[in-house]
Write a protein that holds these residues in place. Structure first.
Motif, PDB file in Angstrom:
ATOM      1  N   ASN A 144       9.826   4.411   3.392  1.00 22.63           N
ATOM      2  CA  ASN A 144       8.411   4.676   3.702  1.00 22.63           C
ATOM      3  C   ASN A 144       7.549   4.481   2.449  1.00 22.63           C
ATOM      4  N   SER A 145       7.830   3.387   1.745  1.00 23.00           N
ATOM      5  CA  SER A 145       7.231   3.168   0.433  1.00 23.00           C
ATOM      6  C   SER A 145       5.782   2.713   0.520  1.00 23.00           C
ATOM      7  N   ILE A 146       5.102   2.891  -0.595  1.00 21.40           N
ATOM      8  CA  ILE A 146       3.747   2.366  -0.787  1.00 21.40           C
ATOM      9  C   ILE A 146       3.875   1.164  -1.707  1.00 21.40           C
ATOM     10  N   TYR A 147       3.407   0.029  -1.253  1.00 25.37           N
ATOM     11  CA  TYR A 147       3.579  -1.216  -1.992  1.00 25.37           C
ATOM     12  C   TYR A 147       2.298  -1.578  -2.717  1.00 25.37           C
ATOM     13  N   PHE A 148       2.306  -1.373  -4.041  1.00 32.50           N
ATOM     14  CA  PHE A 148       1.152  -1.681  -4.887  1.00 32.50           C
ATOM     15  C   PHE A 148       1.505  -2.769  -5.900  1.00 32.50           C
ATOM     16  N   ASP A 149       2.341  -3.727  -5.499  1.00 32.33           N
ATOM     17  CA  ASP A 149       2.735  -4.818  -6.401  1.00 32.33           C
ATOM     18  C   ASP A 149       2.366  -6.170  -5.798  1.00 32.33           C
ATOM     19  N   ASN A 150       1.200  -6.238  -5.204  1.00 33.55           N
ATOM     20  CA  ASN A 150       0.787  -7.440  -4.480  1.00 33.55           C
ATOM     21  C   ASN A 150       0.443  -8.619  -5.379  1.00 33.55           C
ATOM     22  N   ALA A 151       0.153  -8.350  -6.665  1.00 28.50           N
ATOM     23  CA  ALA A 151      -0.104  -9.457  -7.582  1.00 28.50           C
ATOM     24  C   ALA A 151       1.173 -10.229  -7.877  1.00 28.50           C
ATOM     25  N   ALA A 152       2.329  -9.576  -7.693  1.00 27.87           N
ATOM     26  CA  ALA A 152       3.618 -10.249  -7.876  1.00 27.87           C
ATOM     27  C   ALA A 152       3.954 -11.080  -6.639  1.00 27.87           C
ATOM     28  N   THR A 153       3.836 -10.480  -5.473  1.00 18.35           N
ATOM     29  CA  THR A 153       3.961 -11.190  -4.209  1.00 18.35           C
ATOM     30  C   THR A 153       3.437 -10.297  -3.098  1.00 18.35           C
ATOM     31  N   THR A 154       2.864 -10.900  -2.078  1.00 21.72           N
ATOM     32  CA  THR A 154       2.384 -10.136  -0.935  1.00 21.72           C
ATOM     33  C   THR A 154       3.473 -10.046   0.129  1.00 21.72           C
ATOM     34  N   GLN A 155       3.360  -9.061   1.002  1.00 21.81           N
ATOM     35  CA  GLN A 155       4.264  -8.953   2.144  1.00 21.81           C
ATOM     36  C   GLN A 155       3.891 -10.004   3.197  1.00 21.81           C
ATOM     37  N   LYS A 156       4.792 -10.232   4.140  1.00 20.83           N
ATOM     38  CA  LYS A 156       4.618 -11.327   5.096  1.00 20.83           C
ATOM     39  C   LYS A 156       4.353 -10.799   6.505  1.00 20.83           C
ATOM     40  N   PRO A 157       3.354 -11.325   7.184  1.00 12.12           N
ATOM     41  CA  PRO A 157       3.073 -10.889   8.554  1.00 12.12           C
ATOM     42  C   PRO A 157       4.072 -11.460   9.542  1.00 12.12           C
ATOM     43  N   VAL A 158       4.161 -10.825  10.684  1.00 11.30           N
ATOM     44  CA  VAL A 158       5.139 -11.213  11.695  1.00 11.30           C
ATOM     45  C   VAL A 158       4.922 -12.649  12.167  1.00 11.30           C
ATOM     46  N   GLN A 159       3.668 -13.123  12.166  1.00 11.34           N
ATOM     47  CA  GLN A 159       3.387 -14.493  12.597  1.00 11.34           C
ATOM     48  C   GLN A 159       4.086 -15.511  11.710  1.00 11.34           C
ATOM     49  N   VAL A 160       4.058 -15.271  10.407  1.00  9.67           N
ATOM     50  CA  VAL A 160       4.714 -16.181   9.460  1.00  9.67           C
ATOM     51  C   VAL A 160       6.225 -16.125   9.649  1.00  9.67           C
TER      52      VAL A 160
END
Length: 405
Positions: A23-39
């Motif tokens: 149940n983490s909080i992801y604050f490392d988006n400058a390294a890489t973003t998470q991917k949406p289900v569509q992708v």
């Protein structure tokens, strides 16, 4: 600005935000973003239903795959407002894009010519130019930063001479999220007939990009930083410049005719795309672009600015807090240190509470040495982050500091 319901809708499209066991909080988006289900689903569908190479055969799978690949190229052209589709070159990432440009322009860089970068660049935008300068006996000049972390434009203008052949600069710095004045840099460079490369890795999913309006000669970025797959980058280059480039790599897909005496290469974009590309990634990119277009870069930027301002406001109350840099030119990245606390120690403790942040020098050791610090803690936001997550982060940050102090 997004409503509560829109944020909920956005978050529901990212499986990792719902299924992560910690149940983490992801604050490392400058390294890489998470991917949406569509992708994710598009890539899975390609491998399950349409897997084929491109530009190799005449069967229906090859034709289908090639059509979707070129659709992504066309959508990328529109996304950054390039003039021609062949100005969009597929690479493995920003790093390869910069290396490709450095390799291809090396034949035009003579002894005592100048290349200019800045003090706050990522290693990927330092080392290729360092190697090129050493090999060609050219001069690598560096734009310093001022006390606010901003480029010293006055010094930059003094560095510019008739020998300056290229300026390579980040649109937004990955260390501190500072928005560089690239419009001024491009105009000044072109007055001296110099080419300009903009590293857009930290800008592409946060700022509306119009390469024709910017008038840059090159603009490079990585798809994995804009909700798309890893292992894929985009090199935009003005057609009149790319036409002069020799092939970067040689192999299949980039030739018209081969015999043992001579090879005739294809035109753009294929001349610079040897071998089998990241087909699944390129096809999946189209869905990432649709996500950004549907939610609007302008609205995303406005929302992320709200998150950034809120984070600065509450973190500024912490005793010993040093934010780099708390000014109006910051974008979605917040780097900080706390007096007498090592960034690595704090980052490891935050991880115990399920909070992902970046620690260290962020692949930018020269600027850290210049500031006489051994690194920072970096939090970076995306459209799926929330005010509530920042409150939770603050709560556990205080707990960590109580342990470390």
């Amino acid at each position: 600005m997004f409503s509560y319901e829109e944020i909920k809708q956005i978050r529901n499209q990212f499986p990792i935000l719902k299924t992560n066991e910690t149940n983490s909080i992801y604050f490392d988006n400058a390294a890489t973003t998470q991917k949406p289900v569509q992708v994710i689903n598009t890539i899975k569908k390609y491998y399950c239903n349409f897997n084929s190479n491109v530009n190799r055969s005449v069967h229906f799978l090859d034709n289908f795959t090639n059509n979707y690949l070129e659709l992504s190229r066309k959508q990328l052209k529109y996304f950054i407002n390039a003039k021609y589709r062949e100005e969009i070159i597929f690479t493995t990432g920003t790093t390869e894009s910069i290396n490709l440009i450095a390799f291809c322009i090396s034949k035009f860089i003579k002894k005592s010519d100048d290349i200019i970068i800045s003090h706050s660049e990522h290693h990927s935008n330092i080392i290729p130019w360092q190697v090129l300068s050493q090999n060609n006996k050219a001069n690598l000049k560096v734009i310093p930063v001022n006390s606010e972390g901003e480029l010293n434009i006055r010094v930059f203008k003094k560095l510019m001479t008739k020998k300056t052949k290229l300026i390579s600069i980040s649109h937004v710095t990955n260390t501190f999220g500072i928005l560089n004045p690239i419009n001024k840099i491009i105009k000044t460079a072109h007055k001296h007939n110099s080419l300009v490369l903009i590293d857009g890795s930290q800008a592409i999913s946060h700022i509306t990009i119009d390469v024709q309006n910017l008038d840059c000669d090159f603009y490079v970025f990585s798809i994995h930083k804009m909700y798309g797959p890893t292992g894929l980058g985009i090199l935009y280059g003005k057609k009149k410049v790319l036409d002069k480039f020799p092939p970067y790599k040689c192999g299949g897909g980039m030739i018209e005719k081969v015999n043992f005496k001579k090879t005739r290469f294809s035109g753009l974009p294929f001349k610079l795309e040897a071998g089998t590309p990241n087909i699944a990634g390129i096809i999946g990119t189209n869905k990432a672009l649709q996500l950004l277009v549907n939610y609007s870069i302008i609205k995303i930027n406005s929302y992320e600015t709200k998150l950034l301002k809120y984070a600065i406001k509450i973190l500024s109350n912490i005793n010993g807090m040093k934010i780099y840099y708390n000014n109006s030119k910051l974008t979605k990245i917040l780097s900080f240190n706390i007096e007498n606390i090592h960034s690595f120690d704090l980052g490891k403790l935050l991880n115990n509470y399920g909070i992902a942040v970046r620690t260290g020098t962020h692949c930018a050791q020269p600027i850290m040495e210049y500031l006489k610090i051994n690194g920072t803690i970096r939090i970076s936001f995306a459209m799926y982050n929330t005010i509530e997550e920042i409150d939770i982060f603050y709560k556990y940050l205080i707990k960590c500091l109580d342990i470390l102090r």
